[in-house]
Design an enzyme around this catalytic site. Structure first.
Site, PDB file in Angstrom:
ATOM      1  CG  ASP A   1       4.392   2.781 -11.514  1.00  0.00           C
ATOM      2  OD1 ASP A   1       5.243   2.731 -12.820  1.00  0.00           O
ATOM      3  OD2 ASP A   1       3.790   2.410 -11.411  1.00  0.00           O
ATOM      4  CB  ILE A   2      -0.372   1.914  -9.717  1.00  0.00           C
ATOM      5  CG1 ILE A   2      -1.494   1.320  -9.106  1.00  0.00           C
ATOM      6  CG2 ILE A   2      -0.078   0.616 -11.022  1.00  0.00           C
ATOM      7  CD1 ILE A   2      -3.025   0.998 -10.158  1.00  0.00           C
TER       8      ILE A   2
ATOM      9  CG  HIS B   1       9.587   5.172 -15.840  1.00  0.00           C
ATOM     10  ND1 HIS B   1       8.165   4.045 -15.010  1.00  0.00           N
ATOM     11  CD2 HIS B   1       9.030   4.693 -17.203  1.00  0.00           C
ATOM     12  CE1 HIS B   1       7.654   3.196 -15.549  1.00  0.00           C
ATOM     13  NE2 HIS B   1       8.120   3.766 -17.250  1.00  0.00           N
TER      14      HIS B   1
ATOM     15  CG  HIS C   1       4.858   6.490 -19.107  1.00  0.00           C
ATOM     16  ND1 HIS C   1       4.264   5.893 -20.649  1.00  0.00           N
ATOM     17  CD2 HIS C   1       5.572   5.650 -18.721  1.00  0.00           C
ATOM     18  CE1 HIS C   1       4.939   4.504 -20.481  1.00  0.00           C
ATOM     19  NE2 HIS C   1       5.316   4.533 -19.824  1.00  0.00           N
TER      20      HIS C   1
ATOM     21  CG  ASN D   1      10.039   1.035 -20.888  1.00  0.00           C
ATOM     22  OD1 ASN D   1      11.544   1.536 -20.831  1.00  0.00           O
ATOM     23  ND2 ASN D   1       9.793   1.359 -19.824  1.00  0.00           N
TER      24      ASN D   1
ATOM     25  CD  GLU E   1       4.012  -3.168 -17.884  1.00  0.00           C
ATOM     26  OE1 GLU E   1       3.049  -2.487 -17.061  1.00  0.00           O
ATOM     27  OE2 GLU E   1       5.153  -4.000 -17.581  1.00  0.00           O
ATOM     28  CB  VAL E   2       1.205   2.719 -20.192  1.00  0.00           C
ATOM     29  CG1 VAL E   2      -0.022   4.222 -20.032  1.00  0.00           C
ATOM     30  CG2 VAL E   2       0.792   1.905 -19.102  1.00  0.00           C
TER      31      VAL E   2
HETATM   32  P1  5GP Z   1       6.023   1.114 -19.024  1.00  0.00           P
HETATM   33  O1  5GP Z   1       6.304  -0.206 -18.683  1.00  0.00           O
HETATM   34  O2  5GP Z   1       4.874   1.895 -20.032  1.00  0.00           O
HETATM   35  O3  5GP Z   1       7.252   2.608 -19.484  1.00  0.00           O
HETATM   36  O4  5GP Z   1       5.088   1.567 -18.087  1.00  0.00           O
HETATM   37  C1  5GP Z   1       4.368   1.894 -17.415  1.00  0.00           C
HETATM   38  C2  5GP Z   1       4.089   2.045 -15.675  1.00  0.00           C
HETATM   39  O5  5GP Z   1       2.664   2.743 -15.761  1.00  0.00           O
HETATM   40  C3  5GP Z   1       4.136   0.909 -14.988  1.00  0.00           C
HETATM   41  O6  5GP Z   1       5.661   1.528 -14.120  1.00  0.00           O
HETATM   42  C4  5GP Z   1       2.880   0.652 -14.359  1.00  0.00           C
HETATM   43  O7  5GP Z   1       2.832   0.560 -12.912  1.00  0.00           O
HETATM   44  C5  5GP Z   1       2.196   2.281 -14.795  1.00  0.00           C
HETATM   45  N1  5GP Z   1       0.834   1.797 -14.602  1.00  0.00           N
HETATM   46  C6  5GP Z   1      -0.025   0.940 -15.099  1.00  0.00           C
HETATM   47  N2  5GP Z   1      -1.235   0.743 -14.901  1.00  0.00           N
HETATM   48  C7  5GP Z   1      -0.975   2.389 -13.946  1.00  0.00           C
HETATM   49  C8  5GP Z   1      -2.248   2.913 -13.201  1.00  0.00           C
HETATM   50  O8  5GP Z   1      -3.711   2.759 -13.686  1.00  0.00           O
HETATM   51  N3  5GP Z   1      -1.998   4.024 -12.524  1.00  0.00           N
HETATM   52  C9  5GP Z   1      -0.571   4.363 -12.122  1.00  0.00           C
HETATM   53  N4  5GP Z   1      -0.697   4.906 -11.589  1.00  0.00           N
HETATM   54  N5  5GP Z   1       0.135   3.880 -12.859  1.00  0.00           N
HETATM   55  C10 5GP Z   1       0.047   3.170 -13.338  1.00  0.00           C
END
Ligand code: 5GP
Length: 120
Positions: A33-34, A106, A104, A91, A99-100
């Site tokens: 994760d970034i 985690h 995915h 999520n 968010e994405v």
């Molecule tokens: P969500 O809230 O969708 O479950 O989590 C999205 C996750 O993707 C977040 O923890 C965020 O830090 C990670 N993320 C967002 N953009 C990038 C990216 O460009 N590269 C990587 N490696 N992680 C990302």
């Protein structure tokens, strides 16, 4: 919700933006994760175009589900957290703050993770 081919994880899958890959098999890719929220914070994504768990659980083939699930376990073992413990989290949708919009999971580990959800 229709799948957005321009989401950031679709771009990572196509190699259009970099990621710190830790594992790959036929059906899954795993990378760091970034913005890590624990010493171990890995994202495991299916290679297929699924918006979230809701979509994946309904539409993915048995082979994709097995390949993806095995990947999650293998990554956790390779990251050294299978003995100490870890948390997996996915999520889906607005109430979860997803968010994405590419499914995915985690994997968090490497420290005591505390409560599952914050106290109201
Ligand atoms: P969500 O809230 O969708 O479950 O989590 C999205 C996750 O993707 C977040 O923890 C965020 O830090 C990670 N993320 C967002 N953009 C990038 C990216 O460009 N590269 C990587 N490696 N992680 C990302």
């Amino acid at each position: 919700m229709a799948y957005d081919r321009n989401n950031v994880f679709a771009k990572i899958l196509r190699g259009e933006i970099p990621s710190q890959k830790v594992f790959e098999n036929e059906h899954a890719l795993a990378f760091k994760d970034i913005n890590p929220q624990a010493p171990v914070h890995i994202l495991v994504i299916p290679k297929g175009a699924y918006v979230s768990f809701e979509d994946f659980s309904a539409k993915a083939s048995p082979e994709e589900i097995v390949g993806f699930t095995r990947a999650v376990g293998e990554v956790a073992r390779a990251q050294g957290v299978a003995q100490s413990g870890y948390r997996i989290l996915a999520n889906h949708g607005p109430d979860s703050n997803q968010e994405v919009p590419h499914f995915h999971i985690h994997i968090f580990g490497g420290k005591r993770l505390g409560r599952m959800l914050p106290k109201e």
